[in-house]
Design a protein around this motif. Structure first.
Motif, PDB file in Angstrom:
ATOM      1  N   PHE B  21       1.054  -1.159   0.014  1.00 59.39           N
ATOM      2  CA  PHE B  21      -0.145  -0.133   0.077  1.00 59.39           C
ATOM      3  C   PHE B  21       0.945   1.372  -0.177  1.00 59.39           C
ATOM      4  O   PHE B  21       1.847   1.309   0.999  1.00 59.39           O
ATOM      5  N   SER B  50      -6.253 -12.004  12.538  1.00 55.52           N
ATOM      6  CA  SER B  50      -6.709 -11.030  11.949  1.00 55.52           C
ATOM      7  C   SER B  50      -5.837  -9.876  11.430  1.00 55.52           C
ATOM      8  O   SER B  50      -4.930  -9.774  12.123  1.00 55.52           O
ATOM      9  N   GLU B 187     -13.988 -16.654   4.909  1.00 60.02           N
ATOM     10  CA  GLU B 187     -14.900 -16.712   6.010  1.00 60.02           C
ATOM     11  C   GLU B 187     -16.201 -16.739   5.570  1.00 60.02           C
ATOM     12  O   GLU B 187     -17.130 -16.123   6.061  1.00 60.02           O
TER      13      GLU B 187
HETATM   14  N1  LIG Z   1      -6.442   0.081   2.164  1.00 58.91           N
HETATM   15  C1  LIG Z   1      -5.483  -0.323   2.870  1.00 58.91           C
HETATM   16  N2  LIG Z   1      -4.671   0.500   3.273  1.00 58.91           N
HETATM   17  C2  LIG Z   1      -3.529   0.125   4.231  1.00 58.91           C
HETATM   18  N3  LIG Z   1      -3.638  -1.044   4.670  1.00 58.91           N
HETATM   19  C3  LIG Z   1      -4.614  -2.076   4.285  1.00 58.91           C
HETATM   20  C4  LIG Z   1      -5.625  -1.630   3.449  1.00 58.91           C
HETATM   21  N4  LIG Z   1      -6.551  -2.729   3.301  1.00 58.91           N
HETATM   22  C5  LIG Z   1      -5.839  -3.489   4.070  1.00 58.91           C
HETATM   23  N5  LIG Z   1      -5.046  -3.238   4.802  1.00 58.91           N
HETATM   24  C6  LIG Z   1      -3.982  -4.035   5.863  1.00 58.91           C
HETATM   25  O1  LIG Z   1      -3.582  -5.306   5.234  1.00 58.91           O
HETATM   26  C7  LIG Z   1      -3.541  -6.271   6.329  1.00 58.91           C
HETATM   27  C8  LIG Z   1      -4.233  -7.375   5.708  1.00 58.91           C
HETATM   28  O2  LIG Z   1      -5.511  -7.193   5.783  1.00 58.91           O
HETATM   29  P1  LIG Z   1      -6.435  -8.518   5.470  1.00 58.91           P
HETATM   30  O3  LIG Z   1      -7.747  -8.135   5.019  1.00 58.91           O
HETATM   31  O4  LIG Z   1      -5.965  -9.391   4.076  1.00 58.91           O
HETATM   32  O5  LIG Z   1      -6.386  -9.624   6.775  1.00 58.91           O
HETATM   33  P2  LIG Z   1      -7.094 -10.613   7.208  1.00 58.91           P
HETATM   34  O6  LIG Z   1      -6.115 -11.904   7.324  1.00 58.91           O
HETATM   35  O7  LIG Z   1      -8.138 -11.081   5.952  1.00 58.91           O
HETATM   36  O8  LIG Z   1      -7.622 -10.461   8.477  1.00 58.91           O
HETATM   37  P3  LIG Z   1      -9.217 -11.000   8.916  1.00 58.91           P
HETATM   38  O9  LIG Z   1      -9.065 -11.980   9.571  1.00 58.91           O
HETATM   39  O10 LIG Z   1      -9.594  -9.626   9.952  1.00 58.91           O
HETATM   40  O11 LIG Z   1     -10.225 -10.815   7.765  1.00 58.91           O
HETATM   41  C9  LIG Z   1      -4.019  -5.636   7.327  1.00 58.91           C
HETATM   42  O12 LIG Z   1      -3.111  -5.278   8.119  1.00 58.91           O
HETATM   43  C10 LIG Z   1      -4.775  -4.215   6.829  1.00 58.91           C
HETATM   44  O13 LIG Z   1      -4.570  -3.380   7.944  1.00 58.91           O
END
Ligand SMILES: Nc1ncnc2c1ncn2[C@@H]1O[C@H](COP(=O)(O)OP(=O)(O)OP(=O)(O)O)[C@@H](O)[C@H]1O
Ligand code: SF4
Ligand SMILES: [Mg+2]
Lengths: 328, 331
Positions: B21, B50, B187
C-alpha cells in the motif's frame, strides 16, 4: 404496501386541508371581500345584504366547509380584479405552466441522471470536472440571473430565440399548446432551460454522490468477483440502487418546479399560473391567490404520492413490507 | 506454456506474491513473498490472526485489489498460465468462470434489488454462450443443488426474503454458476448463525468434491480446517509461516507460531476450538521487524532470527519459514 399507500394518501389529504384552511383564512384577513366587490360608495345596507348573500355572516366552520366543498369542485369564486370566474382563469393559464414545468422536469431528470452517472463513473476525467464545476454555478446562481443571462446571450446577442411569451399556440379543446408551432417550441427553450437548470444540477450531484456510495457496496465487489462486465455493474447494479433514494428527493424537487415557475414566468413574461399569482398578489386578489395555493399544494401531494409508489416499485424490500425501518 | 502440460499441475500456483500500500507515510508491505500451490480438487485452508493478509491474498489472486494497494512482485498462475498481469477484460473473464469467490456476509453480497434467479442467470450469461431461458434453467438447477427448498418459486424471490443460511447457499450457487476450477471462500460462515455454519461448510465441500473444484478456504475456525481441508497454510504478518498437510501441521507443527495456534486443539478429535491466543500481538504493517516477523513473540528465537528472514523450508511433509527447521530442532 396497501396500508402504507393509505397512510400516504391520508397524509396528503391532511396537507390539503391545512392549506385549504390557510387559503380560507386569507379571505378573512386580507382585505374585505364585500368592499372589494361593491366598491366604496355602497351603503351599509347594501353591504350587509351582500355579506349575507355571500354567506359571510355564517359561523366560520360553516364557511370553511362551504369553501372546501367548492374547492373540491374547483370553484374558488370570482376574481376581484378581473371579474371572471377563478376556475376559468386557472384553466386558461394552466397549459402554459404545465408545459413549462413538465418539460423542465423531464430535462432536469434526464440530463441530471446522465451527467451524474457520467461524473460518478469517470470520477477524475476532464468531463466530470467540467460537469462538477458547472453544477456549482447552477446550485449557487439564482434562477432569475440564469434567465436573464440566457436572454442576453440567445435573444439579445445571438437573436436565436425569443425572450418572452409563448409564441403561437394551438388549441386542442380547452388546452393550448406551444409544442405544435415552431415559434411555440422556440419560445419554450429558454424558460425550460432556466427553470430546469437548478434541478438538473441538484439531481446530478445527488446521483453522483449516491452512485459513488453504491459502488463501494459489497454486492458490487461480489458482482465483480462473479465476472460481470464493468458496464453492466455500473449501469444495471449500481444505477438501480442509486435511483432508489434519488427518486424520492428528485421527485420532491420536481414538485417544486411548479413553485419555482413563478420566477421564471415573471422573467420570461410567460402567461402561466405563476404570473397570474404574482399579479394577484399585487392586487390582493384573494380568490386567485387561494386557488393558486391550493393548486400548488395539490401538485405537491400528487407528486409525493407518486414518489411513494415509485419507491415501492423500485425497492422489493419495501414491497414485501420487510425492514421498512432499515431503508438505506 | 501450453495447457496440456498443466492438466496434472496445480490449479493455482502463487509464488513470491507481494502486495504493498503506497500511503503518505510510506510504503506498507501487506503481503511479502507469499507462495503456495493448490492442487486440482484440493481444499487448502488458510488460517492466521486478523490482519495476517488472508483476504488480501484472495483479492490479489482474483485481481480485485483496491486503490492504494498494488502488486509489487511475484506471480499468480492459473492452470500454469500467468494471470496477475492480464488486461482488465481478460481478468474479468477469469473471475467467476475460472475462479469463483464467496465472501463473508451473504446479506451484503447480493444485490437487494434483483431476484436471486436473475443474479445467477446473469452470471451464467456473462461467461457462457447460452440463451436467457437456458441460463434460467441452469439457475434453477443450481438452486436445487445447493438445497434451496421449493426452488421453482424461490428463484423469483429477492435476497431479503431468504434467511442468512439460505442466502449463503444462493451465494455458493453464484460462485459455482460458471463451473470455476477454484473457489476462494473468505470466511464463508463467520456471519452466519452457529447452527447453520456446519451445513454450509458441508455443502460447499460436497459440491466442490463432486465437481473436482479446488477450494481456498479462509477461516478462523481450526475445527473447520481439521474436518474440511487437505492442506493448511498458516499466515503471519503478510507471510506464509507454515504450509503442509492438515494432519501434520496440526499434530506436528514446525513453526512456533503454528505450534501456538494448534495449542487450541488439545485432543485434536472433537470439540476443536478457535485459534489460540498467543501472548503479544501481530506487528503493524509499518513495524514488521527485520528477519523473522514472529521473532518478538517467539519463545524460541535466537540470534539468526533477527538478522535473516527465513524462507519456507521443507520440514517433513510440511514447509515452514523458521530457522529452527534449518537447525533440525523441532518447534
Ligand atoms: N487500503 C488499505 N490501506 C492500508 N492497509 C490496508 C488496506 N487494506 C488492508 N490493509 C492491511 O492489510 C493487512 C491484511 O489485511 P487482510 O484483510 O488481508 O487481513 P485478514 O487476514 O483477512 O484479516 P481478517 O481475519 O480480519 O479478515 C491488514 O493489516 C490491513 O490493515
Ligand atoms: S525463525 Fe526464529 S523467531 Fe522466527 S519463528 Fe523460527 S525461531 Fe521463532
Ligand atoms: Mg479477511
Amino acid at each position: 404496501m396497501f396500508a402504507y399507500a393509505i397512510r400516504s394518501l391520508a397524509q396528503g389529504l391532511l396537507v390539503l386541508v391545512a392549506v385549504a384552511f390557510i387559503s380560507f383564512s386569507m379571505f378573512r384577513f386580507v382585505g374585505d371581500p364585500v368592499a372589494n366587490m361593491v366598491g366604496q360608495e355602497a351603503s351599509v345596507q347594501d353591504r350587509q345584504e351582500l355579506a349575507e348573500r355571500l354567506g359571510l355572516t355564517d359561523p366560520w366552520p360553516v364557511q370553511f366547509a362551504r369553501f372546501m366543498g367548492n374547492a373540491v369542485k374547483g370553484e374558488f369564486g370570482v376574481s376581484y380584479r378581473q371579474g371572471r370566474k377563478v376556475s376559468d382563469l386557472i384553466k386558461e393559464r394552466l397549459p402554459a405552466t404545465v408545459e413549462l414545468a413538465v418539460l423542465s422536469a423531464a430535462f432536469a431528470t434526464l440530463f441530471g441522471v446522465l451527467f451524474g452517472v457520467y461524473a460518478a463513473i469517470n470520477r477524475t476525467g476532464l468531463g466530470s470536472n467540467i460537469i462538477m464545476t458547472g453544477s456549482l454555478v447552477g446550485v449557487s446562481l439564482p434562477t432569475f440571473l440564469i434567465g436573464i443571462g440566457l436572454i442576453f446571450i440567445f435573444s439579445v446577442e445571438l437573436r436565436w430565440l425569443p425572450s418572452f411569451g409563448r409564441g403561437e399556440t394551438v388549441k386542442l379543446g380547452w388546452w393550448t399548446t406551444g409544442l405544435l408551432t415552431e415559434s411555440g417550441r422556440k419560445s419554450l427553450i429558454l424558460p425550460v432551460l432556466t427553470l430546469g437548470f437548478f434541478q438538473l444540477t441538484l439531481i446530478m450531484r445527488l446521483v453522483r454522490a449516491e452512485m459513488l456510495e453504491v459502488m463501494r457496496a459489497d454486492f458490487i465487489r461480489f458482482a465483480r468477483a462473479r465476472g460481470i462486465p464493468e458496464r453492466a455493474i455500473q449501469l444495471r447494479h449500481a444505477l438501480r440502487n442509486t435511483l432508489v433514494p434519488v427518486v424520492t428527493i428528485a421527485g420532491l424537487q420536481l414538485g417544486s418546479v411548479i413553485a419555482f415557475a413563478i420566477v421564471t414566468e415573471t422573467v420570461f413574461q410567460w402567461p402561466g399560473l405563476g404570473a397570474l399569482f404574482v399579479n394577484a398578489v399585487q392586487f390582493a386578489d384573494v380568490p386567485v391567490m387561494a386557488a393558486y395555493l391550493m393548486f400548488v399544494a395539490a401538485v405537491f401531494v400528487v407528486v409525493n404520492l407518486t414518489v411513494d409508489l415509485l419507491y415501492f416499485l423500485l425497492d422489493p424490500r419495501l414491497r414485501s413490507g420487510a425492514k421498512i425501518a432499515k431503508g438505506h | 506454456m501450453t495447457k496440456n502440460n498443466n492438466a496434472s499441475g496445480p490449479v493455482l500456483s502463487v509464488s513470491d506474491l507481494s502486495l504493498e500500500f503506497v500511503t503518505r507515510r510510506g510504503v506498507l508491505k501487506a503481503l511479502d513473498r507469499v507462495s503456495f500451490d493448490i492442487a486440482r480438487g484440493e481444499v487448502l485452508g488458510v488460517v492466521g490472526e486478523s490482519g495476517a493478509g488472508k483476504s488480501l491474498t484472495g483479492s490479489a489472486i482474483i485481481g480485485l485489489i483496491e486503490k492504494p494497494g498494488r502488486l509489487s512482485g511475484g506471480e499468480v498462475r492459473l492452470n500454469g498460465e500467468r494471470i496477475d498481469n492480464l488486461s482488465p477484460e481478460a481478468m474479468r473473464k477469469i473471475r467467476g468462470r475460472k475462479i469463483g469467490m464467496i465472501f463473508q456476509d451473504p446479506l451484503t453480497s447480493l444485490n437487494p434489488l434483483f431476484r436471486v434467479g436473475d443474479q445467477i442467470a446473469e452470471t451464467v450469461m456473462a461467461h457462457m454462450n447460452v440463451s436467457r431461458a437456458e441460463a434460467r434453467a441452469r439457475a434453477l438447477a443450481l438452486l436445487t443443488e445447493v438445497g434451496i427448498p421449493a426452488p421453482e418459486s424461490r428463484i423469483d424471490a429477492y435476497p431479503h426474503e431468504f434467511s442468512g443460511g439460505m442466502r449463503q447457499r444462493v451465494v455458493i450457487s453464484l460462485a459455482l454458476a460458471a463451473e470455476p476450477d477454484l473457489i476462494i471462500a473468505d470466511e464463508p460462515t463467520t456471519a452466519l448463525d452457529v447452527s447453520v455454519q456446519a451445513q454450509i461448510i458441508t455443502l460447499l465441500k460436497r459440491l466442490c468434491r463432486e465437481r473436482g473444484t479446488s477450494v481456498m478456504l479462509i477461516t478462523h475456525d481450526m475445527g473447520v480446517i481439521a474436518e474440511t481441508a487437505d492442506r493448511v497454510a498458516v499466515m503471519y504478518a503478510g507471510r506464509v509461516a507454515e504450509i503442509g498437510p492438515v494432519a501434520d501441521v496440526i499434530r506436528n507443527p514446525q513453526h512456533p507460531y503454528a505450534a501456538g495456534l494448534m495449542g487450541a486443539i488439545p485432543a485434536l478429535k472433537k470439540n476443536v476450538g478457535r485459534l489460540a491466543q498467543i501472548s503479544g500481538s501481530m506487528p503493524r504493517l509499518n513495524a514488521i521487524p527485520p528477519g523473522c516477523a514472529f521473532r518478538p513473540r517467539c519463545p524460541k528465537a535466537f540470534d539468526r532470527c533477527a538478522a535473516e528472514r527465513p524462507d519456507l523450508m521443507q520440514a517433513g511433509k510440511s514447509r515452514a519459514a523458521c530457522w529452527l527447521v534449518d537447525q533440525g530442532v523441532p518447534a
